[in-house]
Design an enzyme around this catalytic site. Structure first.
Site, short mmCIF file in Angstrom:
data_model
loop_
_atom_site.label_atom_id
_atom_site.label_comp_id
_atom_site.label_asym_id
_atom_site.label_seq_id
_atom_site.Cartn_x
_atom_site.Cartn_y
_atom_site.Cartn_z
N CYS A 141 0.81 -1.22 0.00
CA CYS A 141 0.00 0.00 0.00
C CYS A 141 0.84 1.27 0.00
O CYS A 141 0.33 2.35 -0.30
CB CYS A 141 -0.93 0.01 1.20
SG CYS A 141 -2.11 -1.36 1.22
N HIS A 284 -3.47 7.01 3.62
CA HIS A 284 -3.93 5.78 2.98
C HIS A 284 -5.33 5.50 3.50
O HIS A 284 -5.59 5.57 4.70
CB HIS A 284 -2.99 4.63 3.34
CG HIS A 284 -3.47 3.28 2.91
ND1 HIS A 284 -4.09 3.06 1.70
CD2 HIS A 284 -3.42 2.07 3.54
CE1 HIS A 284 -4.41 1.78 1.59
NE2 HIS A 284 -4.01 1.16 2.70
N ASN A 314 -10.79 0.79 0.11
CA ASN A 314 -9.33 0.70 0.18
C ASN A 314 -8.81 0.27 -1.19
O ASN A 314 -9.00 -0.88 -1.59
CB ASN A 314 -8.93 -0.31 1.27
CG ASN A 314 -7.43 -0.46 1.43
OD1 ASN A 314 -6.65 -0.15 0.53
ND2 ASN A 314 -7.02 -0.98 2.57
#
Length: 358
Positions: A141, A284, A314
Site C-alpha cells: 500500500c 492511505h 481501500n
C-alpha cells in the site's frame, strides 16, 4: 596557528550557521507535483448489494466498513487503468508523454508476475520504442509513497526532469468473499498517477520522508501464492487457496496503533514541523478505523484529513495518489501548503512524506 586552522574555523562557522537553519528549510528535494490523474471503473458495488448477496440485513456492511460503494474493474486491465490515469496526469502537467524521463509503476498487485508492469504502461502510452526507462516499485500500500521518494531524489540529483508514477490496483479479483466477506468488502479498484518535476527556485518540495518496517506483522496481511512459496506442480491446491487475500485485521490494527504515533513524531521532527503546522493530511484509505485513528488518537482535526473511503474503499497502493488527486481537484492544496502524506502497508511498514507546495 597552522595553515589548517583558518580552514577549521571556517568549517566550524559554516556548521554553526547550518545548525541555525530549521530542518524544514533544508529540503530533501526541490520538486513539484506537476499534474495528477485518476481512472475510476464505471461499475460500482454497493454495500447494500453485498448485504443482499450475503443474506444480511441491508446496512450492515456499510456500518461495519464505513463504505457505501466501491468501484470494481469488470472489463478493465490494470495496465489500461494505469495508462488512462497517466494520460490525465500528463495533460494536467502540460507534458507530452515523450517528455518523460522515467516511468514507475507503483502497485501492489501487478497485471502479471513477469515482466514488470511499468513497460506495459509505457507501451499503452505509445512509448514502446522510446527507450524511456521503466520499472516497478512494490511496497504494497506504500508503493506510491516509496516511488515518490525515489523520484524526488532522482530529480534532485539532476538525473531526471519529469517522472511519471502510476498506481493501478484490481483488488476485486482476489478477495475472500467466501472465507472472510467483511475483509473483502473493504476494497475497491482504480488507478491514479502523478507527474513529478523539478521545482523552480528554492522554495517548496519534499521536506522530509521516512519509512519504517516491523516484520513481526508480516503475515497479518498477505496473498501467499503467486511467488515461489507453493510449488504449482506439486501442490496446486495450496497455490489456488493462497491466491486469495488474507488479513488478520485485529492484529494489523494493534500493531499500527502501537507504532504510527511515534513514527509520526519522528517524521515531523525530521521535517522541523509541529502537528499544527500541517495544512492537510493525505492518508492511505485503509479502513474507517484507521482514518478515525488520525483524529481520535493522533489529534489531527477531521477537517484537515482527506477522506474518500465511503465511495472508494481501500484501493491499496492507488489509495494515496487518488486521495491526493481529489485534494488538488477540490483546491485543498495551494502554493505554500504543508501536506502530510501518511500510510501503512502489509509487511508491516509505515511511511510518510512532508511536502511543502512550491
Amino acid at each position: 596557528m597552522t595553515l589548517d586552522d583558518p580552514m577549521r574555523m571556517e568549517a566550524r562557522g559554516a556548521a554553526e550557521a547550518a545548525s541555525d537553519i530549521s530542518p524544514a528549510r533544508r529540503l530533501q528535494a526541490r520538486i513539484r507535483i506537476a499534474g495528477t490523474g485518476v481512472y475510476m471503473p464505471a461499475a460500482r458495488r454497493r454495500s447494500a448489494d453485498i448485504d443482499r448477496m450475503l443474506g444480511r440485513a441491508v446496512g450492515r456492511t456499510e456500518k461495519r466498513t464505513g463504505i457505501a460503494e466501491r468501484p470494481v474493474a469488470e472489463a478493465e486491465s490494470s495496465s489500461f487503468m494505469a495508462a488512462e490515469a497517466a494520460r490525465d496526469a500528463l495533460a494536467a502537467a502540460g507534458l507530452p508523454a515523450g517528455g518523460l524521463d522515467m516511468i514507475l509503476s507503483a502497485s501492489s498487485i501487478p497485471e502479471q508476475l513477469i515482466p514488470a508492469m511499468a513497460p506495459l504502461v509505457q507501451a499503452r502510452l505509445g512509448l514502446g520504442k522510446t527507450g524511456i526507462p521503466c520499472f516497478d516499485v512494490n511496497a504494497s500500500c506504500l508503493s506510491f509513497v516509496t516511488a515518490f521518494d525515489l523520484a524526488a531524489q532522482m530529480i534532485e540529483t539532476g538525473r531526471s526532469s519529469h517522472i511519471l508514477i502510476v498506481s493501478s490496483e484490481i483488488a476485486s479479483r482476489g478477495l475472500p468473499w467466501r472465507q472472510d466477506p467483511d475483509t473483502a468488502a473493504m476494497f475497491g479498484d482504480g488507478a491514479a498517477a502523478a507527474v513529478i518535476g523539478a521545482a523552480k527556485g528554492r522554495q517548496g518540495g519534499l521536506v522530509a520522508s521516512l519509512m519504517e518496517s516491523w516484520s513481526e506483522g508480516y503475515h497479518d496481511c498477505e496473498v501467499p501464492a503467486g511467488g515461489t512459496r507453493y510449488d504449482l506442480h506439486r501442490d496446486i491446491k495450496s497455490f489456488i487457496d493462497g491466491a486469495f487475500f488474507r488479513m488478520d485485521g485485529k492484529a494489523a490494527y494493534r500493531l499500527a496503533a502501537r507504532v504510527v504515533a511515534p513514527f509520526l513524531d519522528r517524521l515531523l521532527a525530521k521535517a522541523g514541523w509541529r502537528l499544527g503546522d500541517i495544512d492537510l493530511v493525505v492518508p492511505h484509505q485503509a479502513s474507517r478505523g484507521a482514518i478515525d485513528h488520525l483524529s481520535g488518537r493522533l489529534g489531527i482535526p477531521k477537517g484537515k484529513i482527506v477522506d474518500i473511503l465511503a465511495d472508494h474503499g481501500n484501493q491499496i497502493a492507488a489509495s494515496i495518489p487518488t486521495a491526493l488527486h481529489h485534494a488538488f481537484a477540490a483546491d485543498r492544496i495551494g502554493r505554500g501548503s504543508r501536506v502530510l502524506v501518511l500510510g501503512t502497508s502489509a509487511g508491516f511498514s509505515v511511511g510518510g512524506l512532508c511536502l511543502e507546495m512550491p
